[in-house]
Design a protein around this motif. Structure first.
Motif, PDB file in Angstrom:
ATOM      1  N   TYR A  31      -1.882  22.067  13.785  1.00  0.00           N
ATOM      2  CA  TYR A  31      -2.180  23.225  14.634  1.00  0.00           C
ATOM      3  C   TYR A  31      -3.295  24.055  14.004  1.00  0.00           C
ATOM      4  O   TYR A  31      -3.211  24.427  12.834  1.00  0.00           O
ATOM      5  N   ASP A  32      -4.309  24.362  14.802  1.00  0.00           N
ATOM      6  CA  ASP A  32      -5.415  25.203  14.336  1.00  0.00           C
ATOM      7  C   ASP A  32      -5.090  26.673  14.577  1.00  0.00           C
ATOM      8  O   ASP A  32      -5.852  27.410  15.206  1.00  0.00           O
ATOM      9  N   THR A  33      -3.939  27.064  14.080  1.00  0.00           N
ATOM     10  CA  THR A  33      -3.507  28.449  14.213  1.00  0.00           C
ATOM     11  C   THR A  33      -4.067  29.258  13.043  1.00  0.00           C
ATOM     12  O   THR A  33      -4.840  28.754  12.232  1.00  0.00           O
ATOM     13  N   LYS A  34      -3.672  30.489  12.956  1.00  0.00           N
ATOM     14  CA  LYS A  34      -4.097  31.368  11.872  1.00  0.00           C
ATOM     15  C   LYS A  34      -2.857  31.835  11.123  1.00  0.00           C
ATOM     16  O   LYS A  34      -2.142  32.706  11.616  1.00  0.00           O
ATOM     17  N   PRO A  35      -2.576  31.240   9.956  1.00  0.00           N
ATOM     18  CA  PRO A  35      -3.298  30.145   9.298  1.00  0.00           C
ATOM     19  C   PRO A  35      -2.941  28.794   9.926  1.00  0.00           C
ATOM     20  O   PRO A  35      -1.966  28.691  10.673  1.00  0.00           O
ATOM     21  N   ALA A  36      -3.744  27.782   9.608  1.00  0.00           N
ATOM     22  CA  ALA A  36      -3.497  26.437  10.134  1.00  0.00           C
ATOM     23  C   ALA A  36      -2.163  25.917   9.606  1.00  0.00           C
ATOM     24  O   ALA A  36      -1.760  26.220   8.480  1.00  0.00           O
ATOM     25  N   VAL A  37      -1.481  25.122  10.431  1.00  0.00           N
ATOM     26  CA  VAL A  37      -0.152  24.616  10.082  1.00  0.00           C
ATOM     27  C   VAL A  37      -0.069  23.134  10.404  1.00  0.00           C
ATOM     28  O   VAL A  37      -0.578  22.676  11.431  1.00  0.00           O
ATOM     29  N   ASP A  38       0.557  22.376   9.510  1.00  0.00           N
ATOM     30  CA  ASP A  38       0.879  20.970   9.749  1.00  0.00           C
ATOM     31  C   ASP A  38       2.393  20.817   9.641  1.00  0.00           C
ATOM     32  O   ASP A  38       3.000  21.261   8.663  1.00  0.00           O
ATOM     33  N   ILE A  39       2.988  20.189  10.647  1.00  0.00           N
ATOM     34  CA  ILE A  39       4.426  19.929  10.644  1.00  0.00           C
ATOM     35  C   ILE A  39       4.638  18.422  10.709  1.00  0.00           C
ATOM     36  O   ILE A  39       4.048  17.738  11.547  1.00  0.00           O
ATOM     37  N   ILE A  40       5.462  17.916   9.816  1.00  0.00           N
ATOM     38  CA  ILE A  40       5.713  16.481   9.726  1.00  0.00           C
ATOM     39  C   ILE A  40       7.056  16.160  10.378  1.00  0.00           C
ATOM     40  O   ILE A  40       8.052  16.850  10.137  1.00  0.00           O
ATOM     41  N   TYR A  41       7.069  15.121  11.184  1.00  0.00           N
ATOM     42  CA  TYR A  41       8.318  14.622  11.741  1.00  0.00           C
ATOM     43  C   TYR A  41       8.617  13.275  11.106  1.00  0.00           C
ATOM     44  O   TYR A  41       7.805  12.344  11.174  1.00  0.00           O
ATOM     45  N   LEU A  42       9.775  13.166  10.451  1.00  0.00           N
ATOM     46  CA  LEU A  42      10.206  11.928   9.805  1.00  0.00           C
ATOM     47  C   LEU A  42      11.272  11.277  10.667  1.00  0.00           C
ATOM     48  O   LEU A  42      12.287  11.902  10.989  1.00  0.00           O
ATOM     49  N   GLU A  43      11.043  10.043  11.052  1.00  0.00           N
ATOM     50  CA  GLU A  43      11.993   9.339  11.911  1.00  0.00           C
ATOM     51  C   GLU A  43      13.133   8.759  11.095  1.00  0.00           C
ATOM     52  O   GLU A  43      12.932   8.211  10.014  1.00  0.00           O
ATOM     53  N   HIS A  44      14.346   8.882  11.618  1.00  0.00           N
ATOM     54  CA  HIS A  44      15.537   8.282  11.031  1.00  0.00           C
ATOM     55  C   HIS A  44      16.232   7.437  12.092  1.00  0.00           C
ATOM     56  O   HIS A  44      15.886   7.495  13.269  1.00  0.00           O
ATOM     57  N   ASP A  45      17.218   6.656  11.652  1.00  0.00           N
ATOM     58  CA  ASP A  45      17.956   5.836  12.606  1.00  0.00           C
ATOM     59  C   ASP A  45      18.625   6.711  13.658  1.00  0.00           C
ATOM     60  O   ASP A  45      18.654   6.369  14.840  1.00  0.00           O
ATOM     61  N   TYR A  58       2.519  14.212   2.398  1.00  0.00           N
ATOM     62  CA  TYR A  58       2.338  13.335   3.557  1.00  0.00           C
ATOM     63  C   TYR A  58       0.886  13.314   4.020  1.00  0.00           C
ATOM     64  O   TYR A  58       0.398  12.281   4.498  1.00  0.00           O
ATOM     65  N   LEU A  59       0.195  14.406   3.889  1.00  0.00           N
ATOM     66  CA  LEU A  59      -1.225  14.419   4.238  1.00  0.00           C
ATOM     67  C   LEU A  59      -2.005  13.500   3.297  1.00  0.00           C
ATOM     68  O   LEU A  59      -2.929  12.793   3.724  1.00  0.00           O
ATOM     69  N   THR A  60      -1.624  13.491   2.019  1.00  0.00           N
ATOM     70  CA  THR A  60      -2.255  12.584   1.054  1.00  0.00           C
ATOM     71  C   THR A  60      -1.910  11.139   1.375  1.00  0.00           C
ATOM     72  O   THR A  60      -2.772  10.249   1.332  1.00  0.00           O
ATOM     73  N   ARG A  61      -0.652  10.891   1.719  1.00  0.00           N
ATOM     74  CA  ARG A  61      -0.228   9.539   2.103  1.00  0.00           C
ATOM     75  C   ARG A  61      -1.029   9.062   3.309  1.00  0.00           C
ATOM     76  O   ARG A  61      -1.471   7.908   3.351  1.00  0.00           O
ATOM     77  N   TRP A  62      -1.249   9.932   4.278  1.00  0.00           N
ATOM     78  CA  TRP A  62      -2.027   9.584   5.466  1.00  0.00           C
ATOM     79  C   TRP A  62      -3.445   9.157   5.078  1.00  0.00           C
ATOM     80  O   TRP A  62      -3.962   8.160   5.603  1.00  0.00           O
ATOM     81  N   ASP A  63      -4.060   9.875   4.166  1.00  0.00           N
ATOM     82  CA  ASP A  63      -5.425   9.542   3.741  1.00  0.00           C
ATOM     83  C   ASP A  63      -5.474   8.152   3.107  1.00  0.00           C
ATOM     84  O   ASP A  63      -6.397   7.369   3.358  1.00  0.00           O
ATOM     85  N   TYR A  64      -4.476   7.820   2.280  1.00  0.00           N
ATOM     86  CA  TYR A  64      -4.442   6.503   1.652  1.00  0.00           C
ATOM     87  C   TYR A  64      -4.223   5.403   2.690  1.00  0.00           C
ATOM     88  O   TYR A  64      -4.837   4.329   2.629  1.00  0.00           O
ATOM     89  N   TYR A 119       0.846  -1.191   0.000  1.00  0.00           N
ATOM     90  CA  TYR A 119       0.000   0.000   0.000  1.00  0.00           C
ATOM     91  C   TYR A 119       0.880   1.239   0.000  1.00  0.00           C
ATOM     92  O   TYR A 119       2.079   1.178   0.296  1.00  0.00           O
ATOM     93  N   MET A 120       0.311   2.367  -0.309  1.00  0.00           N
ATOM     94  CA  MET A 120       1.073   3.598  -0.489  1.00  0.00           C
ATOM     95  C   MET A 120       1.798   4.024   0.778  1.00  0.00           C
ATOM     96  O   MET A 120       1.209   4.090   1.850  1.00  0.00           O
ATOM     97  N   GLY A 121       3.088   4.303   0.643  1.00  0.00           N
ATOM     98  CA  GLY A 121       3.853   4.878   1.733  1.00  0.00           C
ATOM     99  C   GLY A 121       4.279   3.924   2.818  1.00  0.00           C
ATOM    100  O   GLY A 121       4.792   4.364   3.854  1.00  0.00           O
TER     101      GLY A 121
END
Length: 290
Positions: free
Chosen positions: A233-247, A262-268, A221-223
């Motif tokens: 965050y429901d700030t003005k404007p709204a913000v999404d921050i992605i954290y990618l884990e590495h070794d 990543y938001l699209t990947r999450w939906d899938y 499956y995707m991703g």
């Protein structure tokens, strides 16, 4: 940060997040003023690349901020909000803050956990840290090399358990998607069974938590295979921050194009996963097999 937290007085956003919010706000004001990044650069006497960095969350001085607000003809409300964000974004992490118990690359992550409105986590090989039992944590720590001393293992475990207190905040929403592989990998069947039952008995019925499993039967499956967490965050404007884990370490993504992917990947992945009740049944079946 009175203006910035009016809608959510419980929040004290991490400075790094406020820089991102301020950057997005400046980009919005610029676009509303029909100005380009080159126009903004001319106002500050800098390069277009610097404006791009400012709008991406690198931060800005008060003098430069005021110059841009004048160029964009910002109203009093937008000026007050932007200045409050700028002032708070310059604050350093308080000495003795909980996040200082963790390595530097994890401190922003730990700061964001209790401050976000929406927390969405995808994991392939491990039960998410916020959901782990103490025995499961210690089992994973034994795989670290070089090995931790007993004192280090105790401190690490205590700090990780303390992080789980964020789940008690019903003002936040937590959503976890876990690949079935994470629920089968173990060096101790007894520890894994306890972990699976903990998920059933203490996690899946929380009103602010959603938990889904992607079963092996889904196939590819995707991703798959790339762990990440989305802090919304429901700030003005709204913000999404992605954290990618590495070794070693991790990467924070707030670029709008990469964030959108990543938001699209999450939906899938959410669509590929079992629903909450099917996920509960899978957890019980796996526990019964141990």
């Amino acid at each position: 940060m009175e203006d910035a937290v009016t809608e959510h007085p419980r929040l004290q956003l991490p400075p790094a997040v406020m820089k991102v919010v301020l950057g997005r706000q400046l980009a919005r004001l610029r676009e509303d003023a029909d100005a380009t990044q080159d126009d903004a650069a001319e106002v500050l006497g800098c390069t277009q690349k610097k404006i791009s960095h400012i709008e991406g969350g690198s931060g800005i001085s008060l003098l430069e901020l005021n110059a841009l607000l004048d160029r964009y003809s910002a109203d009093d409300g937008d000026r007050s909000y932007a200045r409050a964000l700028q002032a708070e974004s310059d604050n350093r992490r308080k000495k003795g803050a909980f996040s200082t118990r963790f390595p530097e690359h994890l401190r922003l992550l730990v700061d964001m956990e209790p401050s976000c409105n929406r927390y969405s986590s995808y994991q392939t090989l491990f039960v998410p840290g916020l959901l782990q039992t103490e025995a499961y944590m210690r089992m994973n720590l034994r795989a670290w090399r070089p090995s931790l001393t007993p004192r280090q293992a105790d401190a690490n475990t205590a700090n990780r358990l303390a992080r789980q207190g964020v789940l008690d905040s019903e003002d936040q929403h937590f959503w976890f998607i876990v690949d079935e592989a994470a629920l089968r990998r173990t060096a101790d069947p007894g520890v894994l069974k306890e972990q699976l039952l903990h998920l059933v008995e203490n996690i899946v019925d929380r009103p602010n938590v959603e938990f889904q499993v992607v079963p092996f039967g889904v196939g590819f499956y995707m991703g798959q295979g790339r762990d990440y967490t989305i802090f919304g965050y429901d700030t003005k404007p709204a913000v999404d921050i992605i954290y990618l884990e590495h070794d070693e370490g991790g990467e924070y993504v707030d670029n709008s194009k990469r964030t959108t992917r990543y938001l699209t990947r999450w939906d899938y992945q959410r669509a590929a996963a079992n629903g909450p009740e099917q996920s509960r049944r899978l957890l019980l079946d796996l526990a019964a097999s141990l």
